[in-house]
Design an enzyme around this catalytic site. Structure first.
Site, mmCIF file in Angstrom:
data_model
loop_
_atom_site.group_PDB
_atom_site.id
_atom_site.type_symbol
_atom_site.label_atom_id
_atom_site.label_comp_id
_atom_site.label_asym_id
_atom_site.label_seq_id
_atom_site.Cartn_x
_atom_site.Cartn_y
_atom_site.Cartn_z
ATOM 1 N N HIS A 70 -2.060 3.435 -8.622
ATOM 2 C CA HIS A 70 -2.360 2.460 -9.683
ATOM 3 C C HIS A 70 -2.134 3.109 -11.036
ATOM 4 O O HIS A 70 -2.363 4.305 -11.218
ATOM 5 C CB HIS A 70 -3.802 1.953 -9.569
ATOM 6 C CG HIS A 70 -4.818 3.050 -9.467
ATOM 7 N ND1 HIS A 70 -5.076 3.715 -8.282
ATOM 8 C CD2 HIS A 70 -5.617 3.616 -10.391
ATOM 9 C CE1 HIS A 70 -5.998 4.642 -8.495
ATOM 10 N NE2 HIS A 70 -6.347 4.607 -9.773
ATOM 11 N N HIS B 126 0.814 -1.213 0.000
ATOM 12 C CA HIS B 126 0.000 0.000 0.000
ATOM 13 C C HIS B 126 0.847 1.262 0.000
ATOM 14 O O HIS B 126 1.760 1.419 0.800
ATOM 15 C CB HIS B 126 -0.944 0.026 1.206
ATOM 16 C CG HIS B 126 -1.808 1.253 1.223
ATOM 17 N ND1 HIS B 126 -3.005 1.324 0.546
ATOM 18 C CD2 HIS B 126 -1.620 2.475 1.773
ATOM 19 C CE1 HIS B 126 -3.526 2.528 0.702
ATOM 20 N NE2 HIS B 126 -2.694 3.247 1.439
HETATM 21 P P1 5GP Z 1 -8.565 6.803 -10.209
HETATM 22 O O1 5GP Z 1 -9.587 7.859 -10.536
HETATM 23 O O2 5GP Z 1 -8.320 6.710 -8.723
HETATM 24 O O3 5GP Z 1 -7.311 6.910 -11.018
HETATM 25 O O4 5GP Z 1 -9.209 5.447 -10.698
HETATM 26 C C1 5GP Z 1 -9.816 4.525 -9.872
HETATM 27 C C2 5GP Z 1 -10.331 3.434 -10.789
HETATM 28 O O5 5GP Z 1 -10.633 2.301 -10.000
HETATM 29 C C3 5GP Z 1 -11.606 3.813 -11.551
HETATM 30 O O6 5GP Z 1 -11.361 3.684 -12.949
HETATM 31 C C4 5GP Z 1 -12.649 2.828 -11.041
HETATM 32 O O7 5GP Z 1 -13.507 2.381 -12.060
HETATM 33 C C5 5GP Z 1 -11.795 1.698 -10.487
HETATM 34 N N1 5GP Z 1 -12.377 1.009 -9.354
HETATM 35 C C6 5GP Z 1 -12.954 1.587 -8.265
HETATM 36 N N2 5GP Z 1 -13.362 0.635 -7.397
HETATM 37 C C7 5GP Z 1 -13.031 -0.565 -7.961
HETATM 38 C C8 5GP Z 1 -13.207 -1.917 -7.537
HETATM 39 O O8 5GP Z 1 -13.751 -2.217 -6.482
HETATM 40 N N3 5GP Z 1 -12.736 -2.888 -8.364
HETATM 41 C C9 5GP Z 1 -12.135 -2.588 -9.560
HETATM 42 N N4 5GP Z 1 -11.729 -3.625 -10.303
HETATM 43 N N5 5GP Z 1 -11.953 -1.323 -9.982
HETATM 44 C C10 5GP Z 1 -12.407 -0.319 -9.194
HETATM 45 ZN ZN ZN Z 2 -4.066 -0.158 -0.354
#
Ligand code: 5GP
Ligand code: ZN
Length: 141
Positions: A98, A44
């Site tokens: 990520h 993390h």
């Molecule tokens: P960020 O905006 O933080 O770069 O992107 C977060 C991404 O995580 C989003 O594209 C969203 O669809 C994805 N996401 C959020 N919750 C989950 C989850 O529980 N499982 C998966 N596989 N993706 C998730």
């Molecule tokens: Zn984490």
């Protein structure tokens, strides 16, 4: 534990595509296009600077591998975007670093808006001033 740590530990389900000692890759639940994956370091860390250089390096190596895999897959893929939102103001919603890797194709209607965004063209003096500020920060790392 955060949501991605819970996925990495197997506590929550995900469609996993790849896993190694340092990273796990699974499908985004709200894909921009089919094949949209998230490359997630198993340890993390909220922001990129909090990651060890080894984890950061491996995240990018795996991102490169996923780019290649998407291009060679049967999924619709004419190009690939890699995207990392570092911080809330940059669009980060999940507080665990990520790397997004997703396929692109002509007419998919997705846009990062780089073309339509109104970008100024600063003069050399202003560019050098900005570079100076950034160089100072680099030197003090
Ligand atoms: P960020 O905006 O933080 O770069 O992107 C977060 C991404 O995580 C989003 O594209 C969203 O669809 C994805 N996401 C959020 N919750 C989950 C989850 O529980 N499982 C998966 N596989 N993706 C998730
Ligand atoms: Zn984490």
């Amino acid at each position: 534990m955060c949501i991605f740590c819970r996925i990495a530990s197997g506590e929550l389900p995900a469609s996993v595509v790849y896993e190694d000692e340092r990273t796990i890759v699974f499908l985004d639940i709200q894909p921009i296009n089919p094949g949209h994956v998230l490359v997630v370091p198993k340890t993390h860390a909220e922001s990129l600077a909090d990651l060890s250089p080894e984890d950061a390096g491996q995240m990018m190596r795996v991102g490169q591998m996923m780019d290649q895999a998407l291009r060679q897959s049967q999924l619709h893929c004419e190009g690939v975007n890699l995207f990392l939102a570092d911080g809330k103001a940059a669009g980060q919603e999940v507080g665990h670093v990520h790397l997004h890797v997703f396929p692109r194709f002509e007419g998919d209607d997705f846009s990062l808006n780089l073309e339509s965004f109104d970008r100024s063209t600063p003069g050399r003096e202003q560019l050098n001033e900005t570079a100076k500020k950034l160089k100072q920060a680099v030197d003090s790392l």
